[in-house]
Motif scaffolding. Structure first.
Motif, PDB file in Angstrom:
ATOM      1  N   ASN A   1       2.552   7.524  -0.886  1.00 48.06           N
ATOM      2  CA  ASN A   1       2.580   6.415  -1.851  1.00 48.06           C
ATOM      3  C   ASN A   1       3.842   6.494  -2.702  1.00 48.06           C
ATOM      4  O   ASN A   1       3.796   6.475  -3.942  1.00 48.06           O
ATOM      5  CB  ASN A   1       1.339   6.428  -2.752  1.00 48.06           C
ATOM      6  N   ALA A   2       4.983   6.567  -2.034  1.00 47.66           N
ATOM      7  CA  ALA A   2       6.267   6.733  -2.727  1.00 47.66           C
ATOM      8  C   ALA A   2       6.503   5.616  -3.746  1.00 47.66           C
ATOM      9  O   ALA A   2       6.100   4.474  -3.537  1.00 47.66           O
ATOM     10  CB  ALA A   2       7.388   6.754  -1.692  1.00 47.66           C
TER      11      ALA A   2
ATOM     12  N   ASN B   1       3.168  -1.065  -6.284  1.00 48.48           N
ATOM     13  CA  ASN B   1       3.173   0.097  -5.404  1.00 48.48           C
ATOM     14  C   ASN B   1       2.744  -0.268  -3.979  1.00 48.48           C
ATOM     15  O   ASN B   1       2.431  -1.417  -3.681  1.00 48.48           O
ATOM     16  CB  ASN B   1       2.328   1.231  -5.989  1.00 48.48           C
TER      17      ASN B   1
ATOM     18  N   HIS C   1       0.140   0.284  -2.263  1.00 48.94           N
ATOM     19  CA  HIS C   1      -1.221  -0.194  -2.014  1.00 48.94           C
ATOM     20  C   HIS C   1      -1.271  -1.725  -1.994  1.00 48.94           C
ATOM     21  O   HIS C   1      -2.151  -2.308  -1.373  1.00 48.94           O
ATOM     22  CB  HIS C   1      -2.186   0.350  -3.065  1.00 48.94           C
ATOM     23  N   GLY C   2      -0.320  -2.337  -2.700  1.00 47.51           N
ATOM     24  CA  GLY C   2      -0.231  -3.793  -2.668  1.00 47.51           C
ATOM     25  C   GLY C   2       0.593  -4.301  -1.498  1.00 47.51           C
ATOM     26  O   GLY C   2       0.310  -5.350  -0.941  1.00 47.51           O
TER      27      GLY C   2
ATOM     28  N   HIS D   1      -6.384   2.459   2.466  1.00 46.57           N
ATOM     29  CA  HIS D   1      -5.836   3.054   1.236  1.00 46.57           C
ATOM     30  C   HIS D   1      -6.062   4.559   1.165  1.00 46.57           C
ATOM     31  O   HIS D   1      -5.380   5.248   0.409  1.00 46.57           O
ATOM     32  CB  HIS D   1      -6.436   2.349   0.021  1.00 46.57           C
ATOM     33  N   LEU D   2      -7.028   5.054   1.929  1.00 48.66           N
ATOM     34  CA  LEU D   2      -7.241   6.511   1.955  1.00 48.66           C
ATOM     35  C   LEU D   2      -6.042   7.229   2.568  1.00 48.66           C
ATOM     36  O   LEU D   2      -5.821   8.405   2.308  1.00 48.66           O
ATOM     37  CB  LEU D   2      -8.506   6.853   2.746  1.00 48.66           C
TER      38      LEU D   2
ATOM     39  N   ILE E   1      -2.907   6.026   2.279  1.00 40.76           N
ATOM     40  CA  ILE E   1      -1.738   5.773   1.427  1.00 40.76           C
ATOM     41  C   ILE E   1      -1.811   6.740   0.254  1.00 40.76           C
ATOM     42  O   ILE E   1      -2.625   6.577  -0.656  1.00 40.76           O
ATOM     43  CB  ILE E   1      -1.714   4.304   0.930  1.00 40.76           C
ATOM     44  N   GLY E   2      -1.021   7.785   0.304  1.00 43.57           N
ATOM     45  CA  GLY E   2      -0.986   8.745  -0.796  1.00 43.57           C
ATOM     46  C   GLY E   2      -1.836   9.978  -0.598  1.00 43.57           C
ATOM     47  O   GLY E   2      -1.960  10.785  -1.526  1.00 43.57           O
TER      48      GLY E   2
END
Lengths: 533, 533
Positions: A221-222, A232, A234-235, A267-268, A270-271
């Protein structure tokens, strides 16, 4: 030589007014065609960096030894395993020699002891590798461009390195919808160039652009310098393909902005820093590239003025604001001392801001930015500065911002923190830390992404010593925690911060993180020793 | 009376040019102070709506009967349970009579048979309720404003209704960072009003604004008419507090744009429709409200021209584009026939677009929109239209768009679909469906959020009949699936679409959805009969 396209911003106050650009930047012998190529053109970055627990030596000791890591209960690689992978991938993509670049992190803080690097060429090969490793209980570390700052992308013990470098294709870019599909190993800058060919831009920009992978960006999630405009990942990330530890391919791809069919599990990945699955492909929403980009570099007398100027920028520049960075005096001066090719257009102020606008109409943007700066000067909030829309000069100003972190680690040991803090308390920690460290520190300074409440706090000293270490930690985490801030705003947790996770995450949440890990990686083969301790 | 602040857009083509606003909207007796109050001022919406499997009767039969639902293996409510809840919440907040409004969905398609509505006043009370229900194996349906369109917020059998209506406070709004903290039961419009008091706006806008809850919006990942500008809620929601079925409070709140400390689990609660946990609080990033809002309503001759105009809008309006809606001729005409108070400024075109801009400088925006429309007319893509920046007139034009869905269900039975499709194939399904249905359908039309590739396909007929039903379904889902579209772009899955989930989600993903459900709600007490079948 002066800026050729300087905007004629004048101080609007009455008597004694000075023009805003009274000290324009002069050109230097340094000419870069891309501001993101700077790290590449300044190789000292890669060889002399020292961090908190690191040493000045170019190659650090094995982390397993320095950090007393207890190796997990994993199988040990055998010749039979290697032969299996050679059959699967072909010998060219199974590396057993010269693995230093894969074993050592970007900051030369972490050094693993992997004996094997695998370079799959397809999602199916990634799946086959993980299925085998899961059955054999062989630990694996997924690796993108290896530019992370928390030791998340290198082995800690002898994990197999799974390099995504060959999955490097941009699969499609739709200029109408702005949606691009790309493989995880594509270098961010290459992805952006491809997007720009059809008038789009990747909504993510950071210093490591020339070498980091988009899959690594998504997995961590840079953040970077455009979050204030585009939000970010996630969007922006619309879909993800991830291979689980079991070898199952989880197809969460979507080429649409709107898709409300079930749980949003992408999303799990992402990051989660490669601990829950290996991202192999993704789709991303790319905005149209802006026709006009302007940058202002301004000097201010107090942090209170900085805050007022930020609010004014949000109100007056509104939809065209694309970056809002802060640099304090000590951070700037350290960079200027270290890198003589840098020229700051202004000096003598305790605070500097770099404000960038990106818009579809150059004249409109120029008018807005002039108005914003004029108003700020009239109110006495902005003291002096430079504004430019010339692409080369825009890069010159960005260069100052980009060299700041490098200046601090060039000749001294540096404790570096990446924290989110409430804006009203944003800079206090720098003053507090300066007082705590006293003469033990050579420089205590702050810079970072003000527009996102993201401060990079730096404490430099001649060399690492326990006395200053104890003054800095865990104080900085406790302080951040008390303000309900984040102890890792954009760099992630990786190996280096996993013991501090509890300062920002509550025990119930950490408990469910462990449950998620168990569910998706039951044998815990994926990126062990990271995120959760 | 004519628009008082019509922008003077002139057709730029040479001879025979007509002014763009040759038929300005005339005012009518309908005066609404907020376009989102329209549904409230037009009560027919709430009483005459009929949907696919519904009936014309105001109160439908119990869904358990009509849909032959097998009740889950849950406990049955006893007087002792009711007494327990009365002790916990106070008698005023435990309802056992007049529950129709809680049992029947907004579209009057679903009717549950709940005997108990609980209205907790705090997160702790929500937690205590769920802990008790989990131990007793009592099923629960969380309910916000009950405005959903897929039957997700009402009981199917006798589930206890957990109303969030009392958790309605805006806890804080930070005008500097734009970050607001709000309880789940706050009505979206109230939240937006509070944000506007300090110059911010909630980045979500939809027709049900006057009654939907922000917690329900988050739980369903609501879309609406601003996604083209501000993206979806996964980007805007910074933190979530969710109570799990066990009664554990999962604190995933964050007041920061950047927080990379561990897995980003909050996204599991955004769009999972209350099946994984009950959202009780959230933080959201709110952009500054725009000083200038302009709306163009334009007529076009072909869908190809619509696409070209959309691309031109993205390029030329860029950062100020805030809505891009499509209405086809049949959809518009049906609304105009049903609602005589509506006046369309233009007529006679097969396609209409509503394009809205929001920006920080009215003059700049006006210039951009004039240029955009002028260019479009010169190229022959835009035929005619109206542009206005007058707030009242902006609302008048939005009213046309908002009444379109109501027109279609006013006097006929309507099959309604909410799908994402590739833009190049966006409208084909309407033509295909028109041909498939032939004279069986009275109206086959399409409208929706073109800027997000989100089509609302509608097939109207005199009354529901099996023959047309078989021509429409499952064809529409198969067609969407073949184009890798989404069978539910923004409405969610709820009860009504759970049998069609597999058209948009692959079996591995559905398998892991089930695992997530088991992990977070082991006794499956939360919102049963929804999302997963």
């Amino acid at each position: 030589m002066r800026f050729q396209q300087l905007l004629h911003v004048r101080r609007l106050a009455s008597a004694g007014a000075t023009t805003l650009m009274r000290r324009p930047i002069t050109t230097t012998t340094i000419t870069t065609t891309s501001r993101t190529a700077l790290a590449a053109t300044y190789p000292a970055f890669a060889t002399t960096v020292r961090t908190m627990a690191g040493s000045g030596a170019p190659i650090p000791e094995l982390t397993e030894i320095t950090d007393n890591v207890q190796r997990g209960n994993y199988a040990t690689l055998t010749d039979k395993d290697v032969a299996h992978f050679e059959q699967l991938l072909g010998k060219n993509f199974v590396l057993t020699e010269d693995l230093e670049g894969y074993n050592i992190c970007f900051l030369k803080r972490i050094r693993g002891n992997s004996k094997l690097v695998l370079k799959p060429g397809s999602t199916a090969e990634v799946a086959a590798i993980l299925k085998y490793c899961n059955e054999r209980r062989l630990a694996v570390v997924p690796q993108g461009g290896n530019t992370g700052l928390v030791g998340g992308s290198v082995p800690i013990c002898d994990e197999i390195v799974l390099s995504l470098a060959r999955l490097n294709k941009v699969l499609s870019v739709d200029e109408v919808t702005g949606i691009a599909v790309v493989e995880a190993g594509c270098i961010l800058e290459n992805f952006d160039q491809r997007a720009r060919e059809v008038g789009l831009t990747v909504p993510l920009d950071l210093g490591a652009k020339a070498s980091c992978h988009i899959g690594g960006n998504v997995s961590t999630n840079a953040g970077g310098v455009r979050v204030v405009r585009y939000g970010n990942l996630h969007g922006s990330v619309l879909g993800v393909e991830a291979v689980l530890a079991t070898g199952q391919v989880l197809d969460l791809m979507s080429n649409f902005k709107k898709d409300n069919t079930g749980y949003h599990m992408k999303h799990l990945f992402i990051g989660s820093e490669g601990t829950l699955g290996v991202v192999t492909k993704l789709s991303m929403l790319c905005p149209h590239s802006s026709r006009a980009v302007n940058v202002a570099f301004i000097g201010l007398n107090s942090f209170d003025d900085v805050l007022k100027t930020f609010v004014s920028a949000k109100r007056n520049l509104g939809e065209i604001l694309s970056s809002c960075e802060l640099i304090d005096e000590r951070a700037l001066n350290t960079a200027l001392e270290q890198f003589k090719f840098l020229n700051s257009p202004i000096s003598g102020f305790p605070f500097y801001m770099l404000i960038e606008t990106s818009g579809s109409n150059g004249d409109h943007d120029e008018e807005k930015i002039n108005q914003f700066i004029g108003d700020g000067m009239e109110r006495g909030e902005i003291q002096d500065g430079t504004v430019t829309g010339d692409p080369g000069k825009v890069q010159e100003i960005w260069k100052i911002r980009e060299m700041v972190p490098l200046g601090l680690i060039e000749k001294s040991f540096c404790f570096k923190y990446d924290i989110s803090l409430p804006l009203r308390d944003f800079y206090n920690i720098v003053d507090v830390m300066r007082e705590r460290c006293g003469p033990l520190a050579t420089v205590v300074c702050g810079y970072g992404h003000l527009g996102d409440s993201n401060l990079h706090l730096n404490v430099s000293c001649e060399e690492f010593n326990d006395e200053i270490y104890k003054r800095v930690e865990p104080f900085v985490y406790e302080y951040t925690s008390k303000l309900k801030g984040s102890i890792s705003a954009e760099h992630g947790i990786g190996f280096l911060k996993k013991d501090y996770l509890h300062y920002s995450k509550d025990p119930v949440a950490i408990g469910y993180m462990r449950e998620m890990k168990k569910l998706l990686d039951p044998n815990s083969i994926l990126n062990p020793y990271k995120v959760l301790n």
